[in-house]
Enzyme design. Structure first.
Site, PDB file in Angstrom:
ATOM      1  N   LEU B  36      36.411  39.901  47.439  1.00  0.00           N
ATOM      2  CA  LEU B  36      37.513  40.675  47.507  1.00  0.00           C
ATOM      3  C   LEU B  36      38.586  40.311  46.371  1.00  0.00           C
ATOM      4  CD1 LEU B  36      38.582  39.137  51.076  1.00  0.00           C
ATOM      5  CD2 LEU B  36      38.175  41.385  50.576  1.00  0.00           C
ATOM      6  N   SER B  37      39.387  41.323  45.843  1.00  0.00           N
ATOM      7  CA  SER B  37      40.409  40.871  44.932  1.00  0.00           C
ATOM      8  C   SER B  37      40.951  39.709  45.154  1.00  0.00           C
ATOM      9  CB  SER B  37      41.345  42.062  45.015  1.00  0.00           C
ATOM     10  OG  SER B  37      42.309  41.836  44.139  1.00  0.00           O
ATOM     11  N   GLY B  38      40.772  39.014  44.168  1.00  0.00           N
ATOM     12  CA  GLY B  38      41.685  37.739  43.917  1.00  0.00           C
ATOM     13  C   GLY B  38      40.588  36.681  44.799  1.00  0.00           C
ATOM     14  N   LYS B  41      36.321  36.177  41.513  1.00  0.00           N
ATOM     15  CA  LYS B  41      34.831  36.519  40.774  1.00  0.00           C
ATOM     16  C   LYS B  41      35.097  36.474  39.186  1.00  0.00           C
ATOM     17  CE  LYS B  41      35.615  40.779  42.507  1.00  0.00           C
ATOM     18  NZ  LYS B  41      36.684  40.476  43.154  1.00  0.00           N
ATOM     19  N   SER B  42      36.341  37.159  38.517  1.00  0.00           N
ATOM     20  CA  SER B  42      36.270  37.053  37.179  1.00  0.00           C
ATOM     21  C   SER B  42      36.335  35.405  36.749  1.00  0.00           C
ATOM     22  CB  SER B  42      37.465  37.737  36.783  1.00  0.00           C
ATOM     23  OG  SER B  42      37.275  38.938  37.070  1.00  0.00           O
ATOM     24  N   SER B 109      32.776  45.462  44.527  1.00  0.00           N
ATOM     25  CA  SER B 109      31.682  46.175  45.056  1.00  0.00           C
ATOM     26  C   SER B 109      31.639  46.205  46.554  1.00  0.00           C
ATOM     27  CB  SER B 109      30.473  45.704  44.099  1.00  0.00           C
ATOM     28  OG  SER B 109      30.316  44.364  44.138  1.00  0.00           O
TER      29      SER B 109
END
Lengths: 202, 202
Positions: B36-38, B41-42, B109
């Site tokens: 999910l966003s947040g 991942k990054s 994704s």
């Protein structure tokens, strides 16, 4: 091009560019080979890549045909598609250089404006234009893939040099007279340039 | 996808894959982080990249936002554009792996079918799915970019987890419970996997 999607910002790596150079022992530029079909771009790119790897450098060829099989499989050869093809390759080259890899691209890239756009995508000094200056007569005589014959017969529309323009570079960083000189001479000319500009250690 | 352009064939490098591995001292895979966003991942991609470079490996993050600033600046967030975004990233990851670089991708994704497509673009065994399994409540509570609040307010359409689906992986190669474990733990889990699968020397 302005991003179509909002809420996006550049993610800065925790790895500094200098760290990659220290790890790999060389800098990263994009050697952008341009020239007619059959001028020797792919052959020369492959030979320079091989030589660089022998020298212990990490280098990679982004070949026109390879990219069109994958990343740009949705694109044809009309001017707008050619431009989009070059734009994507410029962006990919930028990512590779950012990763520390020396990129060699083998695209006809016949339009000056597209090559300028690719130059602008990359940080200053990282775009190295390599003009594979083989005369049309020589390319047509070789006709390795039989494409010139088909273009002359009108079977391939918009074929560069025959039915579509090729705009030669006005101030390429490197010019390779590949109709007169052999592959080894051309490879050494490129390596010499990379040493002179401190991409490779002398 | 079948190439739209004819007369194109894959150009085989003069450099063998084994030569790149010998030069760099490691193999090349694509660590495909999904979540999910947040979810982190990054942050995790950047931390693993840093650790790999410290270990002397060449690794590079293809970040969702970076790609959307450049290569995929023409794409939005509708399902078709998301799919095309993932397709291009899969193709770029393939090129990076071919060059010998370990790739880390940080894309939400959300669709299983898109991740399967990316897996199919890469040679067998080279696609490593990394599920950043942070619960929606935790992501929404963090809301680093303030996007969840805007999505709840209806200001961002088709926001994954709120107004668009997230399909979790069914058999990810690596699962990172990033809501419970810290960054260092997650990084070591990934490194351990790369050692077990012989991408990195043990």
């Amino acid at each position: 091009m302005q991003p179509k999607s909002e809420n996006v910002v550049w993610n800065h790596s925790l790895v500094k560019p200098g760290e990659r150079r220290a790890l790999l022992g060389h800098g990263a530029v994009t050697l952008w080979f341009t020239g007619l079909s059959g001028s020797g771009k792919s052959t020369l790119c492959n030979a320079v890549e091989k030589r660089l790897v022998e020298l212990g450098a990490i280098a990679y060829v982004l070949d026109g045909d390879n990219v069109r099989v994958g990343l740009c499989a949705d694109l044809g050869f009309e001017p707008a598609d050619r431009s989009e093809n070059i734009r994507r390759v410029g962006q990919v080259a930028r990512l590779f250089n950012d990763a520390g890899v020396i990129v060699l691209t083998a695209f006809i890239s016949p339009y000056r404006s597209d090559r300028s756009s690719a130059r602008e995508i990359l940080p200053a000094g990282q775009f190295v234009e390599v003009f594979v200056d083989t005369p049309l007569e020589v390319c047509e005589q070789r006709d390795v893939k039989g494409l010139y014959a088909r273009a002359r017969a009108g079977e391939i529309p918009e074929f560069t040099g025959i039915s579509a323009p090729y705009e030669p570079p006005e101030a390429a960083e490197i010019r390779l007279p590949a109709g007169e000189r052999d592959v080894d001479w051309c490879v050494e000319r490129v390596i010499e340039y990379l040493r002179q500009t401190d991409v490779l250690a002398s």
